[in-house]
Design a protein around this motif. Structure first.
Motif, PDB file in Angstrom:
ATOM      1  N   ALA A 136       0.676  -1.133   0.029  1.00 20.58           N
ATOM      2  CA  ALA A 136       0.022  -0.179   0.041  1.00 20.58           C
ATOM      3  C   ALA A 136       0.957   1.146   0.101  1.00 20.58           C
ATOM      4  CB  ALA A 136      -0.962   0.054   1.264  1.00 20.58           C
ATOM      5  N   ALA A 137       1.882   1.226   0.739  1.00 25.20           N
ATOM      6  CA  ALA A 137       2.778   2.531   0.827  1.00 25.20           C
ATOM      7  C   ALA A 137       3.473   2.628  -0.455  1.00 25.20           C
ATOM      8  CB  ALA A 137       3.957   2.117   2.100  1.00 25.20           C
ATOM      9  N   ALA A 138       3.859   1.466  -1.308  1.00 26.25           N
ATOM     10  CA  ALA A 138       4.576   1.605  -2.503  1.00 26.25           C
ATOM     11  C   ALA A 138       3.637   2.259  -3.687  1.00 26.25           C
ATOM     12  CB  ALA A 138       5.086   0.171  -2.986  1.00 26.25           C
ATOM     13  N   THR A 139       2.401   1.709  -3.304  1.00 25.53           N
ATOM     14  CA  THR A 139       1.376   2.328  -4.315  1.00 25.53           C
ATOM     15  C   THR A 139       0.936   3.651  -4.300  1.00 25.53           C
ATOM     16  OG1 THR A 139       0.271   0.023  -4.359  1.00 25.53           O
ATOM     17  CG2 THR A 139      -0.885   1.721  -5.232  1.00 25.53           C
ATOM     18  N   VAL A 140       1.021   4.153  -2.869  1.00 26.90           N
ATOM     19  CA  VAL A 140       0.553   5.302  -2.617  1.00 26.90           C
ATOM     20  C   VAL A 140       1.993   6.134  -2.985  1.00 26.90           C
ATOM     21  CG1 VAL A 140       0.228   7.247  -0.808  1.00 26.90           C
ATOM     22  CG2 VAL A 140      -1.129   4.993  -0.792  1.00 26.90           C
ATOM     23  N   SER A 141       2.794   6.099  -2.945  1.00 26.52           N
ATOM     24  CA  SER A 141       4.013   6.572  -3.357  1.00 26.52           C
ATOM     25  C   SER A 141       4.417   6.598  -4.662  1.00 26.52           C
ATOM     26  CB  SER A 141       5.407   5.961  -3.001  1.00 26.52           C
ATOM     27  OG  SER A 141       5.720   5.857  -1.294  1.00 26.52           O
ATOM     28  N   PHE A 142       4.008   5.677  -5.462  1.00 32.24           N
ATOM     29  CA  PHE A 142       3.825   5.978  -7.174  1.00 32.24           C
ATOM     30  C   PHE A 142       2.865   6.626  -7.529  1.00 32.24           C
ATOM     31  CE2 PHE A 142       2.327   4.299 -11.220  1.00 32.24           C
ATOM     32  CZ  PHE A 142       3.289   4.210 -11.797  1.00 32.24           C
ATOM     33  N   GLY A 143       1.726   6.501  -6.640  1.00 31.28           N
ATOM     34  CA  GLY A 143       0.651   7.527  -7.199  1.00 31.28           C
ATOM     35  C   GLY A 143       0.911   9.108  -6.960  1.00 31.28           C
ATOM     36  N   GLN A 144       1.450   9.123  -5.729  1.00 35.62           N
ATOM     37  CA  GLN A 144       1.996  10.662  -5.539  1.00 35.62           C
ATOM     38  C   GLN A 144       3.064  11.351  -6.401  1.00 35.62           C
ATOM     39  OE1 GLN A 144       3.286  10.052  -1.263  1.00 35.62           O
ATOM     40  NE2 GLN A 144       2.096  12.052  -1.055  1.00 35.62           N
ATOM     41  N   GLY A 147       1.000  12.074  -9.460  1.00 34.75           N
ATOM     42  CA  GLY A 147      -0.148  13.185  -9.343  1.00 34.75           C
ATOM     43  C   GLY A 147      -1.449  12.727  -8.976  1.00 34.75           C
ATOM     44  N   TRP A 148      -1.379  11.206  -8.377  1.00 33.30           N
ATOM     45  CA  TRP A 148      -2.902  10.510  -8.360  1.00 33.30           C
ATOM     46  C   TRP A 148      -3.650  11.257  -7.120  1.00 33.30           C
ATOM     47  CZ3 TRP A 148      -1.292   4.842  -9.567  1.00 33.30           C
ATOM     48  CH2 TRP A 148      -1.079   4.742 -11.010  1.00 33.30           C
ATOM     49  N   PHE A 149      -2.703  11.564  -6.086  1.00 31.41           N
ATOM     50  CA  PHE A 149      -3.114  11.784  -4.738  1.00 31.41           C
ATOM     51  C   PHE A 149      -2.892  13.278  -4.485  1.00 31.41           C
ATOM     52  CE2 PHE A 149      -2.265   7.260  -4.570  1.00 31.41           C
ATOM     53  CZ  PHE A 149      -3.604   6.737  -4.537  1.00 31.41           C
ATOM     54  N   GLU A 150      -4.076  14.215  -4.233  1.00 29.69           N
ATOM     55  CA  GLU A 150      -3.827  15.570  -3.978  1.00 29.69           C
ATOM     56  C   GLU A 150      -3.850  15.614  -2.381  1.00 29.69           C
ATOM     57  OE1 GLU A 150      -6.504  17.681  -6.119  1.00 29.69           O
ATOM     58  OE2 GLU A 150      -5.765  17.166  -8.044  1.00 29.69           O
ATOM     59  N   SER A 151      -4.652  14.578  -1.695  1.00 27.94           N
ATOM     60  CA  SER A 151      -4.802  14.760  -0.203  1.00 27.94           C
ATOM     61  C   SER A 151      -5.237  13.347   0.287  1.00 27.94           C
ATOM     62  CB  SER A 151      -6.029  15.718   0.059  1.00 27.94           C
ATOM     63  OG  SER A 151      -7.220  15.436  -0.621  1.00 27.94           O
ATOM     64  N   SER A 152      -5.433  13.273   1.437  1.00 30.95           N
ATOM     65  CA  SER A 152      -6.017  12.112   2.188  1.00 30.95           C
ATOM     66  C   SER A 152      -4.841  10.935   1.859  1.00 30.95           C
ATOM     67  CB  SER A 152      -7.324  11.670   1.871  1.00 30.95           C
ATOM     68  OG  SER A 152      -8.128  12.839   2.203  1.00 30.95           O
ATOM     69  N   VAL A 153      -3.462  11.147   2.063  1.00 28.82           N
ATOM     70  CA  VAL A 153      -2.605  10.101   1.440  1.00 28.82           C
ATOM     71  C   VAL A 153      -2.749   8.857   2.547  1.00 28.82           C
ATOM     72  CG1 VAL A 153      -0.408   9.574   1.690  1.00 28.82           C
ATOM     73  CG2 VAL A 153      -1.024  11.472   0.429  1.00 28.82           C
ATOM     74  N   ALA A 194      -5.818   6.909   1.875  1.00 27.44           N
ATOM     75  CA  ALA A 194      -5.619   6.136   0.842  1.00 27.44           C
ATOM     76  C   ALA A 194      -4.619   4.834   1.066  1.00 27.44           C
ATOM     77  CB  ALA A 194      -4.907   6.794  -0.179  1.00 27.44           C
ATOM     78  N   SER A 195      -3.693   5.023   1.941  1.00 22.00           N
ATOM     79  CA  SER A 195      -2.892   3.828   2.387  1.00 22.00           C
ATOM     80  C   SER A 195      -3.598   2.829   3.299  1.00 22.00           C
ATOM     81  CB  SER A 195      -1.910   4.609   3.357  1.00 22.00           C
ATOM     82  OG  SER A 195      -0.785   5.194   2.608  1.00 22.00           O
ATOM     83  N   ASN A 196      -4.670   3.269   3.952  1.00 19.92           N
ATOM     84  CA  ASN A 196      -5.616   2.416   4.774  1.00 19.92           C
ATOM     85  C   ASN A 196      -6.384   1.630   3.780  1.00 19.92           C
ATOM     86  OD1 ASN A 196      -8.222   1.718   6.242  1.00 19.92           O
ATOM     87  ND2 ASN A 196      -6.765   2.343   7.934  1.00 19.92           N
ATOM     88  N   LEU A 197      -7.105   2.293   2.782  1.00 20.15           N
ATOM     89  CA  LEU A 197      -7.823   1.808   1.689  1.00 20.15           C
ATOM     90  C   LEU A 197      -7.179   0.703   0.859  1.00 20.15           C
ATOM     91  CD1 LEU A 197     -10.200   4.313   0.476  1.00 20.15           C
ATOM     92  CD2 LEU A 197     -10.837   2.675   2.037  1.00 20.15           C
ATOM     93  N   LEU A 198      -5.851   0.977   0.464  1.00 12.71           N
ATOM     94  CA  LEU A 198      -5.115   0.095  -0.291  1.00 12.71           C
ATOM     95  C   LEU A 198      -4.466  -1.021   0.493  1.00 12.71           C
ATOM     96  CD1 LEU A 198      -3.252   2.811  -2.559  1.00 12.71           C
ATOM     97  CD2 LEU A 198      -5.095   1.224  -3.188  1.00 12.71           C
ATOM     98  N   ALA A 199      -4.438  -0.675   1.613  1.00 11.76           N
ATOM     99  CA  ALA A 199      -3.781  -2.059   2.473  1.00 11.76           C
ATOM    100  C   ALA A 199      -4.875  -3.022   2.682  1.00 11.76           C
ATOM    101  CB  ALA A 199      -3.262  -1.442   4.051  1.00 11.76           C
ATOM    102  N   ALA A 200      -6.100  -2.314   2.755  1.00 12.19           N
ATOM    103  CA  ALA A 200      -7.094  -3.395   2.829  1.00 12.19           C
ATOM    104  C   ALA A 200      -7.415  -4.266   1.609  1.00 12.19           C
ATOM    105  CB  ALA A 200      -8.501  -2.697   3.241  1.00 12.19           C
ATOM    106  N   ALA A 201      -6.995  -3.429   0.437  1.00 10.27           N
ATOM    107  CA  ALA A 201      -7.582  -4.237  -0.618  1.00 10.27           C
ATOM    108  C   ALA A 201      -6.175  -5.193  -0.987  1.00 10.27           C
ATOM    109  CB  ALA A 201      -7.312  -3.044  -1.886  1.00 10.27           C
TER     110      ALA A 201
END
Length: 369
Positions: free
Chosen positions: A98-106, A109-115, A118-125
């Motif tokens: 999840a952290a790697a996905t969020v870093s790639f998204g940042q 420019g995929w994530f403007e806020s709520s990082v 977003a990590s919480n949701l992606l970890a669940a996925a």
């Protein structure tokens, strides 16, 4: 030498002369072949309610034995250090991915806020995907009938789901993610572990060789956890088409700006549409998207990932949810929307049955021979 007295033809032999006169006749109690005489000293035992067969009682006993068998297998796993090592590795890997996905998204420019959320949701996925992998491995070594395998898979997955749910709820409370998302993650983790455990068990039963069974289980796992999404994305361009739509009036929208109600007037005209429902059912069977479909309504609409969760349901509903007055039909005439999570779960059940049913039959045939 004593002469044996002659007896008339057809007469029964008399009592044995060697027996005392007060002894019971050894010839009594025998039924003459073709006759109707039965000895009353040995009454026939008839079935009584105590000895009668109760199908419901037998079914209940079989159910209890299957659940006990599954619980015994789960207990063997709970008492093994390798089981808890696998659960800990899956939990840590889900947050790392999840952290790697969020870093790639940042970075893109995929994530403007709520990082953090977003990590919480992606970890669940990611946890849902890893529970499917572990469930397949655990199910490969399970035994018993289908109910026993399902019980063992659900209980084993619960050992992973419960600590993960507590962690997701704790992190989500600080990042604004509703606690319902953690509950959905627990449910999906248990269900996926049970279903994919059944797939692993069926794959093992299909072949005498463990290598062949492992290959089949791996193929099914790749199909449901990777190939279905790749195929959906690849087939999306082929869903483009042309349809007839009239003019919508009395349009009502929700808070997110989506059209919820309308009426149709005028003559239909040709419009370009995408029949996404033809391929969306394949992606819905992915464990992560199954979780997204279940938790989509719990995520705030202004969240960075809300459009992804809502888009999956929108794609499964087809062009009628995106193009109003398609074929001149108003919103009241549209069929009710089927939750995408139900569609994905149904596809997984069908795939599991396609593996388990022949596997059980082949396994039973090998045991007979």
């Amino acid at each position: 030498m004593a002469k044996v007295p002659d007896q008339p033809p057809g007469a029964l032999p008399g009592p044995d002369p060697g027996l005392p006169r007060d002894a019971p006749d050894s010839n009594q109690g025998y039924e003459v072949i073709g006759g109707g005489e039965i000895d009353d000293r040995f009454p026939v035992r008839r079935a009584t309610p105590e000895h009668a067969v109760h199908p419901q009682e037998d079914a209940r006993r079989a159910l209890v034995n299957a659940v006990r068998n599954g619980g015994s297998q789960a207990w063997s796993s709970w008492t093994s250090w390798s089981y808890w090592l696998a659960c800990s590795a899956a939990l840590g890997l889900s947050w790392a991915l999840a952290a790697a996905t969020v870093s790639f998204g940042q970075a893109n420019g995929w994530f403007e806020s709520s990082v953090p959320s977003a990590s919480n949701l992606l970890a669940a996925a990611w946890l849902a995907v890893l529970s499917a992998v572990l469930g397949t491995v655990w199910g490969f070594a399970s035994s018993g009938n289908v109910l026993a395998v399902l019980t063992a898979g659900a209980l084993r997955s619960a050992g992973l789901a419960l600590p993960a749910g507590v962690l997701l709820a704790a992190v989500g409370a600080g990042s604004g993610v509703p606690i319902g998302v953690a509950g959905a993650a627990v449910v999906v983790t248990v269900v996926e572990g049970a279903l994919f455990g059944l797939i692993g068990h069926g794959a093992r039963q299909c072949f005498r060789s463990r290598a062949a069974g492992s290959a089949l289980a791996t193929v099914v796992l790749v199909v449901l956890c990777l190939a279905n999404v790749v195929a959906t994305v690849a087939l999306l361009p082929s869903t483009q088409g042309t349809a007839q739509a009239s003019v919508p009036v009395n349009v009502e929208r929700d808070d997110a700006g989506r059209i919820t109600s309308y009426e149709c007037v005028g003559r239909p005209r040709p419009v370009d549409v995408a029949y996404t429902e033809r391929v969306a059912w394949m992606a819905a069977s992915h464990p992560a998207l199954l979780l997204g479909g279940l938790a989509g309504g719990m995520v705030p609409r202004d969240h960075d990932l809300a459009w992804v969760l809502a888009g999956l349901q929108w794609a499964a509903d087809g062009p009628a949810r995106d193009v109003p007055c398609l074929d001149g039909q108003s919103s009241e005439g549209l069929p009710p929307s089927v939750p995408v999570a139900v569609t994905g779960l149904a596809v997984q059940v069908v795939v599991a049955a396609m593996v388990v049913v022949p596997g059980r039959r082949l396994g039973a045939r090998r045991r007979r021979t």
